[in-house]
Scaffold this motif. Sequence first.
Motif, short mmCIF file in Angstrom:
data_model
loop_
_atom_site.label_atom_id
_atom_site.label_comp_id
_atom_site.label_asym_id
_atom_site.label_seq_id
_atom_site.Cartn_x
_atom_site.Cartn_y
_atom_site.Cartn_z
N ASP A 8 0.83 -1.29 -0.11
CA ASP A 8 0.18 0.04 -0.05
C ASP A 8 0.80 1.23 -0.11
O ASP A 8 0.60 2.20 -0.74
CB ASP A 8 -0.89 0.33 1.24
N LEU A 9 1.83 1.19 0.83
CA LEU A 9 2.80 2.38 0.85
C LEU A 9 3.41 2.54 -0.30
O LEU A 9 3.72 3.60 -1.21
CB LEU A 9 3.75 2.29 1.97
N LYS A 12 0.71 4.14 -2.84
CA LYS A 12 0.53 5.49 -2.37
C LYS A 12 1.93 6.50 -2.85
O LYS A 12 1.45 7.75 -3.29
CB LYS A 12 0.25 5.63 -1.11
N PHE A 49 3.69 1.85 9.98
CA PHE A 49 3.43 2.17 8.62
C PHE A 49 1.83 2.24 8.33
O PHE A 49 1.46 3.11 7.47
CB PHE A 49 3.57 0.55 7.98
N ILE A 52 1.59 6.16 8.59
CA ILE A 52 2.16 6.90 7.50
C ILE A 52 1.08 6.74 6.45
O ILE A 52 0.85 7.96 5.84
CB ILE A 52 3.40 6.09 7.09
N LEU A 53 0.41 5.89 6.25
CA LEU A 53 -0.73 5.36 5.25
C LEU A 53 -1.72 6.23 5.54
O LEU A 53 -2.27 6.81 4.51
CB LEU A 53 -0.76 3.93 4.95
N ILE A 83 10.84 2.49 -2.58
CA ILE A 83 9.78 3.48 -2.15
C ILE A 83 10.58 4.87 -2.56
O ILE A 83 11.47 5.02 -2.06
CB ILE A 83 9.60 3.41 -0.52
#
Length: 127
Positions: A8-9, A12, A49, A52-53, A83
Amino acid sequence: MLESLIIDLFEKVNRKTITQENIDIIVTLLEENNLDDVIMVPIWFTDLFKSILQQENVPRTFYRREIHQGDITNFLAELEELINAEWNDCGEAVEVFFPNINMFVCISSEGNFYEIINQRKGLSTDA
């Protein structure tokens, strides 16, 4: 759980759909750093995490270092290749700025804390 958070990170902050090749890299990184088993992943690390998301501010939060857990420091260093962020390993801490979502993260291995700041919102000191 950690695998899905990292995926997901990736999507995103990189602003693109992850490929199977990149998923395989994430799985390998988790396995190599002994973070593929939920028992080996500290709760604070998954909380980090998640925050962050969700682009949440998290004031300095202390964590307890456990002896029998995965290699978080090495995992973060290797995650840098996947990332899109500005990574700064200061030795006693890792600082990461995610420009696409305006988030700043500091993870201190020496002080055993992490902090997350949404650069758009700032970090409120109000309780």
